[in-house]
Design an enzyme around this catalytic site. Structure first.
Site, PDB file in Angstrom:
ATOM      1  N   LYS A 111       0.745  -1.195  -0.030  1.00 17.68           N
ATOM      2  CA  LYS A 111       0.016   0.124   0.052  1.00 17.68           C
ATOM      3  C   LYS A 111       0.943   1.213  -0.013  1.00 17.68           C
ATOM      4  O   LYS A 111       1.614   1.461   0.990  1.00 17.68           O
ATOM      5  CB  LYS A 111      -1.019  -0.039   1.240  1.00 17.68           C
ATOM      6  N   LYS A 148      -2.954  -2.296   7.379  1.00 17.09           N
ATOM      7  CA  LYS A 148      -2.277  -1.117   7.641  1.00 17.09           C
ATOM      8  C   LYS A 148      -1.160  -1.578   8.772  1.00 17.09           C
ATOM      9  O   LYS A 148      -1.297  -2.439   9.825  1.00 17.09           O
ATOM     10  CB  LYS A 148      -2.879  -0.087   8.234  1.00 17.09           C
TER      11      LYS A 148
HETATM   12  C1  9MJ Z   1      -2.142   1.999  -2.730  1.00 20.24           C
HETATM   13  N1  9MJ Z   1      -2.450   2.963  -1.910  1.00 20.24           N
HETATM   14  O1  9MJ Z   1      -1.124   1.398  -2.926  1.00 20.24           O
HETATM   15  C2  9MJ Z   1      -5.341   0.607  -3.821  1.00 20.24           C
HETATM   16  N2  9MJ Z   1      -3.536   1.214  -3.200  1.00 20.24           N
HETATM   17  O2  9MJ Z   1      -7.500  -0.228  -4.663  1.00 20.24           O
HETATM   18  C3  9MJ Z   1      -3.461  -0.002  -3.874  1.00 20.24           C
HETATM   19  N3  9MJ Z   1      -4.659   1.457  -3.036  1.00 20.24           N
HETATM   20  C4  9MJ Z   1      -6.721   0.860  -3.943  1.00 20.24           C
HETATM   21  N4  9MJ Z   1      -4.598  -0.616  -4.217  1.00 20.24           N
HETATM   22  C5  9MJ Z   1      -8.489   0.256  -4.574  1.00 20.24           C
HETATM   23  N5  9MJ Z   1      -2.200  -0.987  -3.917  1.00 20.24           N
HETATM   24  C6  9MJ Z   1      -8.891   1.520  -4.035  1.00 20.24           C
HETATM   25  C7  9MJ Z   1      -7.675   1.833  -3.619  1.00 20.24           C
END
Ligand code: 9MJ
Length: 673
Positions: free
Chosen positions: A120, A319
């Site tokens: 993430k 998280k």
């Molecule tokens: C991030 N921030 O790395 C999503 N995200 O998928 C990844 N955010 C996401 N996926 C759907 N790897 C909504 C947000």
């Protein structure tokens, strides 16, 4: 066939160059596998720029030269997301992940779910709209349905293609992903800002956000931003694969960067293992992440699961524990290190951050405190990342109450009460009670006994530590009061070695003034300075009573050294220890003052190279200097003699080339006689 005109020729060449450059961008940014060197790439880009300058009518917005072009905006306009940009639900522990998986399996009525898992990224969510392969719009998430149009800024980001690769992309393709600033770029940007007296960014996320929300795209262009895609929005006129993992592979094929850590795992255990693995890898990744994301891989299953409120039921973010938290500075204490360096430490209201409870953070030195302007009672943001010691990132000024006093480093050592000094141009403040200060005791005694100081054979580090820990030795003078029984009582100390140490202590009493001065461990007084001082002042008494001005009359003694010496001898405790040492019987032969002209090697420059067998290089250097010679580290035309030991290096060769006289070690010894 009519001959082709120069204009047509340029048009064809431009098309070819753009294709080539796009291809090489793809190899470099997306596949991380370039086929040409940077300079070849630059040549292609320059050729394209030149042609476009000659034929401005051939410039198109998707040309690789057109990343930065536009003039600053007055304000950002809106973009509507026809397919909402979702946020993700969060899980803060494994139970919440297990619950998420259980609910999804129940709804789907399956035993095991395949999950696409990815880091993430802690950046800014963005939506990129490609029409017929050309980037036409980029929008921030905003509230999920309406964001800001940041197209001009996004166009400056190298890892975002202005035109997609290949020809099998959908007519309309909205790519979703994250704009980030990697750690190295962030550090570099902040270094520049610090040097230019500008305010630093608190973290890479804020730096990325601040860089993207610039009305002038030239500012964005100068910032080290990059992009990873992790999903799609609106797709028209084309077919995407039926698994998330396969779709992001398609995106990669069209020239978009995807995270190399992305993969597919079986079931919730695979998710938990992945979390663990990425957490271990976190510090070594080049960008900041704040967790991992688990997504149901099958698009059909995603559709059956649907959404709740603004988050999908088919994805969740696990998280990491937060790396930054707010807390209050309850006090600022000062610690004294083994070398006498004073370090201010913030005592914090305990706070759980980065997976542990933190109640202290180093403030490094006065400059750092001034930079942060942190005061007792302040609310601060504390950061603990990986195994790094906790840091105060910033003060929350809006929470400051009243007018707390600015913190100043103490004028006296909190451990021994001696004066402290901060040397001009250096960050650290030091205690000057070296001989007496408890904090410095062990280091001081080790230094005192070391070979180039009083050379007390057998009194090694371990023994010094034991003697201090046992309360037998508080200062160097106590060494001379030790008896055989006390020494034999130490670990791994045979009777014979106790006797040997007593003999070595006895022997060390007969020393030289230069060694004695060096052994005192005065800041900024190394071996060479100690020799100069001994030569210049001849007696300890004269050195101890000299003021800064008369000290500076000695060769190579400047104001900083002079100040350190005066401060050292001004500490009553240091004088007490010196008196005790003299009372214990330390003595040295009277120093023969050599008049400057009588120094036989005055004006001669020596260079030492190779290994000497009869004496150390340091001893040779000291002996030469005592006779007035200069000892230099490199051979030049100004060198008079090069002393060559065993296995000499290039210096010997250079000496021969320059025709400089070469001395062997034994010839050196003869001259020193
Ligand atoms: C991030 N921030 O790395 C999503 N995200 O998928 C990844 N955010 C996401 N996926 C759907 N790897 C909504 C947000």
């Amino acid at each position: 066939m009519p001959p082709i005109s120069p204009h047509e020729q340029a048009r064809d060449r431009i098309a070819q160059l753009r294709d080539d450059i796009n291809h090489h961008n793809y190899r470099y940014y997306i596949l991380d596998d370039p086929e040409i060197t940077d300079s070849e790439y630059d040549r292609l880009l320059r050729e394209l720029q030149d042609l476009e300058q000659h034929y401005p009518d051939l410039i198109t917005p998707d040309s690789p030269t057109q990343r930065v072009g536009a003039a600053p905006l007055e304000s950002f306009s809106e973009v509507k997301h026809r397919i909402p940009m979702l946020s993700l639900g969060n899980a803060f522990n494994n139970e919440e992940v297990l619950d998420f998986d259980r609910r999804a399996r129940e709804r789907l009525d399956v035993e095991v779910i395949d999950y696409a898992v990815e880091p993430k990224l802690d950046g800014l969510a963005i939506s990129l709209r490609y029409e017929n392969g050309v980037l036409v719009q980029a929008g921030t998430r905003g509230d999920g349905t309406t964001g800001e149009d940041v197209t001009l800024n996004v166009r400056t980001i190298d890892t975002i293609p202005l035109r997609l690769v290949g020809d099998d992309y959908p007519q309309v393709l909205e790519v979703r992903g994250e704009i980030i600033m990697n750690k190295a770029g962030f550090e570099k940007l902040n270094r520049q800002r610090r040097e230019q007296g500008e305010k630093e960014f608190v973290n890479p996320r804020n730096a990325a956000a601040g860089s993207l929300r610039q009305l002038d795209p030239r500012i964005t262009a100068a910032r080290p931003l990059s992009f990873f895609s992790y999903g799609v929005g609106e797709v028209l006129g084309g077919r995407l694969e039926d698994r998330h993992s396969a779709i992001i592979k398609q995106l990669q094929g069209w020239g978009l960067r995807i995270n190399p850590e992305s993969k597919v795992v079986k079931g919730v255990q695979g998710c938990l293992d992945y979390y663990q693995k990425i957490q271990e890898k976190r510090d070594s990744l080049p960008y900041e992440i704040d967790g991992v994301v688990f997504k149901v891989d099958s698009i059909a299953q995603q559709e059956r699961l649907g959404f709740v409120a603004r988050a999908p039921r088919w994805a969740i973010a696990r998280k990491f524990p937060a790396q930054e938290e707010m807390t209050v500075v309850e006090a600022i204490d000062v610690q004294v290190g083994r070398t006498g360096a004073l370090t201010p430490v913030a005592r914090l209201q305990p706070v759980f951050v980065g997976g542990v409870t933190v109640s202290n953070a180093t403030l490094h030195n006065q400059d750092e405190i001034d930079r942060l302007d942190v005061r007792v009672g302040d609310t601060v943001i504390v950061r603990r990342a990986g195994d790094v010691i906790p840091q105060i990132v910033s003060v929350v000024r809006s929470r400051r109450q009243g007018r707390p006093r600015k913190f100043k480093m103490p004028t006296h050592c909190p451990v021994c009460g001696s004066a402290t000094e901060r040397i001009e141009g250096e960050a650290k403040t030091f205690c000057t009670g070296g001989l007496y200060c408890e904090a410095q005791r062990k280091e001081m005694i080790k230094h005192f006994a070391s070979r180039r100081a009083l050379d007390i054979e057998g009194l090694g580090e371990k023994l010094v530590e034991q003697l201090v820990d046992a309360g037998l030795v508080h200062d160097p003078a106590d060494l001379y009061a030790l008896n055989e029984a006390q020494l034999s009582g130490m670990e791994r100390m045979a009777e014979k070695s106790a006797q040997n140490i007593l003999a070595a202590l006895e022997k060390s009493k007969q020393t030289t003034l230069a060694r004695f001065i060096y052994a005192l461990g005065i800041h900024n007084v190394g071996e060479t300075t100690a020799q100069t001082l001994a030569q210049h002042f001849a007696t300890l008494e004269q050195l101890m009573t000299a003021d800064e001005e008369s000290l500076q009359a000695a060769p190579d003694v400047g104001p900083i050294v002079a100040h350190s010496i005066v401060t050292f001898f001004a500490q009553p405790h240091n004088r007490e220890v010196i008196d005790k040492l003299l009372a214990a019987g330390l003595h040295w032969p009277e120093v023969e003052i050599k008049s400057e002209d009588a120094l036989p090697l005055k004006g001669k420059t020596f260079v030492l190279t190779g290994t000497l067998t009869q004496m150390s290089r340091n001893d040779a250097k000291a002996a030469l200097q005592a006779l007035g010679a200069k000892v230099s580290g490199s051979v030049s035309k100004k060198t008079d003699y090069v002393v060559v030991g065993e296995n000499p290096g290039s210096k010997a060769v250079k000496a021969e080339q320059l025709g400089i006289e070469i001395l062997s070690e034994s010839e050196l010894l003869q001259r020193l006689e």
